[in-house]
Design a protein around this motif. Structure first.
Motif, PDB file in Angstrom:
ATOM      1  N   ALA A 215       0.849  -1.192   0.000  1.00 39.29           N
ATOM      2  CA  ALA A 215       0.000   0.000   0.000  1.00 39.29           C
ATOM      3  C   ALA A 215       0.884   1.242   0.000  1.00 39.29           C
ATOM      4  N   ALA A 216       0.223   2.391  -0.045  1.00 44.43           N
ATOM      5  CA  ALA A 216       0.969   3.653  -0.043  1.00 44.43           C
ATOM      6  C   ALA A 216       1.874   3.730   1.176  1.00 44.43           C
TER       7      ALA A 216
ATOM      8  N   GLU B  18      -0.095   6.929   4.792  1.00 40.90           N
ATOM      9  CA  GLU B  18      -1.552   6.945   4.745  1.00 40.90           C
ATOM     10  C   GLU B  18      -2.101   7.778   5.896  1.00 40.90           C
ATOM     11  N   GLN B  19      -3.226   8.412   5.633  1.00 40.64           N
ATOM     12  CA  GLN B  19      -3.863   9.263   6.621  1.00 40.64           C
ATOM     13  C   GLN B  19      -5.206   8.656   7.007  1.00 40.64           C
TER      14      GLN B  19
ATOM     15  N   THR C 132      -1.538   9.451  11.170  1.00 36.81           N
ATOM     16  CA  THR C 132      -0.705   9.275   9.982  1.00 36.81           C
ATOM     17  C   THR C 132       0.198   8.073  10.185  1.00 36.81           C
TER      18      THR C 132
ATOM     19  N   THR D 159      -3.848  -1.581   9.789  1.00 35.51           N
ATOM     20  CA  THR D 159      -4.079  -0.591   8.743  1.00 35.51           C
ATOM     21  C   THR D 159      -3.925  -1.193   7.349  1.00 35.51           C
TER      22      THR D 159
ATOM     23  N   ALA E 276     -10.765   6.432   7.379  1.00 35.46           N
ATOM     24  CA  ALA E 276      -9.837   6.579   6.250  1.00 35.46           C
ATOM     25  C   ALA E 276     -10.325   7.638   5.286  1.00 35.46           C
TER      26      ALA E 276
END
Length: 231
Positions: free
Chosen positions: A127-128, A131-132, A137, A166, A230
């Motif tokens: 995944a990125a 992430e926020q 964060t 997450t 999210a």
């Protein structure tokens, strides 16, 4: 070799375990209690082996004191069979527990496993990298998490747990899946360790840990990182 800070008031137990761990190649710094300054010993150690039933400041208090200033792995060593005592030790910040009497070889295996988890970076997510989730964060490249811009002090176990949750936001993960993700595939511990670590993690990322909205409990199944945060 692992540098171990061993806090145990029973001289016979301390001598047997210290000699056994020394023979297995470890360096053991034994202390009879948690009184006095442990900072120097902690700085020279890679893990703490901590008896719960200590005179004066008991193991719970010492565990909380260590955890307030360090993310060093802690294994609690206890003769108590009461589940409440074990869970209380885990909730105080311990990463694992061993019930007495425990042979040096059993301790050796658990010590190596906990140290390995603490020194090995969690697998990078596909995944990125950043992430926020609301004001939380998660930065996988830096292996850090921040809440409202403030860096969170997470133990290696807590960080692994957060990354597992997450990575699977919106999906329920069983306690067994979380044990495999945040501990080891062949870990022999039980689900109480997951529950205690979740409680500690909630205390750091939830606005109100008593009524969690980020990490949801799905009764009878496990835990879910709440997808509604999210964005």
């Amino acid at each position: 070799m692992v540098n171990i800070l061993f806090v145990e008031d029973d001289s016979a137990v301390a001598e047997a375990i210290t000699l056994g761990l020394n023979r297995l190649g470890h360096r053991v710094d034994h202390r009879c209690d948690g009184n006095g300054d442990l900072d120097t010993a902690l700085a020279a150690s890679e893990i703490v082996l901590l008896d719960l039933g200590l005179p004066g400041a008991d193991g719970y208090e010492i565990c909380r004191r260590i955890r307030a200033q360090s993310s060093i792995p802690i294994i609690i060593l206890t003769a108590r069979s009461d589940d409440i005592d074990t869970v209380a030790g885990l909730e105080a910040g311990a990463d694992d527990y061993v019930v007495k009497p425990a042979s040096p070889r059993v301790l050796d295996a658990r010590i190596k496993a906990v140290v390995r988890r603490s020194t090995t970076s969690p697998p990078r997510s596909v995944a990125a990298n950043v992430e926020q989730f609301g004001d939380l964060t998660v930065d996988r490249s830096a292996m850090q998490a921040r809440k409202a811009g403030t860096l969170l002090t997470l133990t290696p176990t807590e960080l692994r747990l957060l990354l597992a949750l997450t990575d699977n936001a919106g999906h329920v993960l069983s306690r067994g899946q979380l044990l495999s993700a945040a501990w080891d595939q062949d870990y022999l511990g039980d689900s109480r360790i997951v529950d205690a670590a979740i409680q500690r993690l909630r205390g750091k990322i939830e606005d109100d840990p008593a009524t969690p909205t980020v990490i949801e409990t799905v009764r009878g199944f496990g835990y879910r990182f709440a997808p509604g945060l999210a964005r």
